[in-house]
Design an enzyme around this catalytic site. Sequence first.
Site, PDB file in Angstrom:
ATOM      1  N   ASP A  84     -11.094   2.411   3.899  1.00  0.00           N
ATOM      2  CA  ASP A  84     -11.330   0.967   3.777  1.00  0.00           C
ATOM      3  C   ASP A  84     -12.815   0.672   3.588  1.00  0.00           C
ATOM      4  O   ASP A  84     -13.196  -0.436   3.192  1.00  0.00           O
ATOM      5  CB  ASP A  84     -10.886   0.259   5.071  1.00  0.00           C
ATOM      6  CG  ASP A  84      -9.608  -0.552   4.882  1.00  0.00           C
ATOM      7  OD1 ASP A  84      -9.340  -0.951   3.740  1.00  0.00           O
ATOM      8  OD2 ASP A  84      -8.925  -0.791   5.887  1.00  0.00           O
ATOM      9  N   GLN A 135      -4.761  -1.967   9.570  1.00  0.00           N
ATOM     10  CA  GLN A 135      -4.633  -3.268   8.909  1.00  0.00           C
ATOM     11  C   GLN A 135      -5.153  -4.383   9.819  1.00  0.00           C
ATOM     12  O   GLN A 135      -4.816  -4.447  10.995  1.00  0.00           O
ATOM     13  CB  GLN A 135      -3.154  -3.504   8.537  1.00  0.00           C
ATOM     14  CG  GLN A 135      -2.901  -4.738   7.700  1.00  0.00           C
ATOM     15  CD  GLN A 135      -3.526  -4.678   6.304  1.00  0.00           C
ATOM     16  OE1 GLN A 135      -3.695  -3.611   5.723  1.00  0.00           O
ATOM     17  NE2 GLN A 135      -3.898  -5.832   5.770  1.00  0.00           N
ATOM     18  N   LYS A 140       0.836  -1.206   0.000  1.00  0.00           N
ATOM     19  CA  LYS A 140       0.000   0.000   0.000  1.00  0.00           C
ATOM     20  C   LYS A 140       0.873   1.258   0.000  1.00  0.00           C
ATOM     21  O   LYS A 140       0.618   2.211  -0.739  1.00  0.00           O
ATOM     22  CB  LYS A 140      -0.943  -0.021   1.213  1.00  0.00           C
ATOM     23  CG  LYS A 140      -2.048  -1.070   1.066  1.00  0.00           C
ATOM     24  CD  LYS A 140      -2.846  -1.334   2.332  1.00  0.00           C
ATOM     25  CE  LYS A 140      -3.815  -2.505   2.108  1.00  0.00           C
ATOM     26  NZ  LYS A 140      -4.589  -2.889   3.287  1.00  0.00           N
TER      27      LYS A 140
HETATM   28  N1  GUN Z   1      -6.862  -7.325   5.974  1.00  0.00           N
HETATM   29  C1  GUN Z   1      -7.171  -8.034   4.863  1.00  0.00           C
HETATM   30  N2  GUN Z   1      -7.723  -7.252   3.928  1.00  0.00           N
HETATM   31  C2  GUN Z   1      -7.766  -6.010   4.457  1.00  0.00           C
HETATM   32  C3  GUN Z   1      -8.223  -4.755   3.957  1.00  0.00           C
HETATM   33  O1  GUN Z   1      -8.728  -4.624   2.828  1.00  0.00           O
HETATM   34  N3  GUN Z   1      -8.086  -3.708   4.808  1.00  0.00           N
HETATM   35  C4  GUN Z   1      -7.555  -3.835   6.053  1.00  0.00           C
HETATM   36  N4  GUN Z   1      -7.482  -2.747   6.820  1.00  0.00           N
HETATM   37  N5  GUN Z   1      -7.131  -4.981   6.538  1.00  0.00           N
HETATM   38  C5  GUN Z   1      -7.224  -6.058   5.740  1.00  0.00           C
END
Ligand code: GUN
Length: 300
Positions: free
Chosen positions: A126, A103, A59
């Site tokens: 998100d 995350q 990211k």
């Molecule tokens: N863990 C797995 N996929 C995601 C996601 O799209 N966002 C976040 N914050 N954590 C994750």
Amino acid sequence: MYDYICTMELLDGKQLSKILKSEIKQEVEKIMAKGERAPHLAAILVGNNPASQSYVRSKVRSCDEVGFRSTLLHLEENITEKELLEVVERCNTDPELDGFIVQLPLPDHINEQRINLAINYKKDVDGFHPVNFGRMVQGLPAFLPATPFGILMMLDRYHIETEGKNCVVIGRSNIVGQPMSILLSRKAYPGNCTVTLAHSRTKNLSEITRKADIIVAAIGRPNYLKADMVSEGVVVIDVGINRVEDASRKRGYRLVGDVDFENVAPKCSHITPVPGGVGPLTVTGLLLNTLKSYNKEVYI
Ligand code: GUN
């Protein structure tokens, strides 16, 4: 007489994400040319889960590629919930931060729901906060969860027909399965599907998946969807990113999807590979949400 030959097209998420990122980069260049600040995304990572570290790195790298500012807040595994809530609050009120993510998964001693609810929904890129989720359900402007958003972009850019199609989503997670089923049943393109949301308690799954025109596999089990579970000409979207041990690889594992790609792919009209399918588009979805936040397209 002709045999029916199914020509399978690979849905190349890596290539598509390159195109989308170059479009985002151009927008950022226009912003910078006006002398304004760059869009800014922060990621909060708690602990040292190797998969989470790898996702967050990707990211941050993607932010650099498109000219966004990024901040990585890497916190100790044993941080308390209260301390994490304080970090969330700092992000909520930082005027130079357009969006942030926490995350997942979080360590067991931290209540994920409490953290999610503490995030300012206006910065919830998100799309996990109930305000965004509820607005999505009602078809109001919202930050869409990044993975389903990425899948919609994939269907759109590859001109995959969705109207009136039978779509089976396997897996009912808050992050992928649930929102995906809602988005594909919306009165929109991509959408207008007749959606079945299958999960661990579904009976006779093969009977259901064999009637599907589109299958979204998001169950988190390696090679789960087998060739005898699908019909000829199906579109398969594989959301799984499973690490399976592989001593022949330097890093000791390889990534496999939820779909038995080798045997399912020959029956498909379109299929996403793993890696290089849905994964890169999830990150792109997050970047687009951040840009929307910066441009105040969803909330003033
Ligand atoms: N863990 C797995 N996929 C995601 C996601 O799209 N966002 C976040 N914050 N954590 C994750």
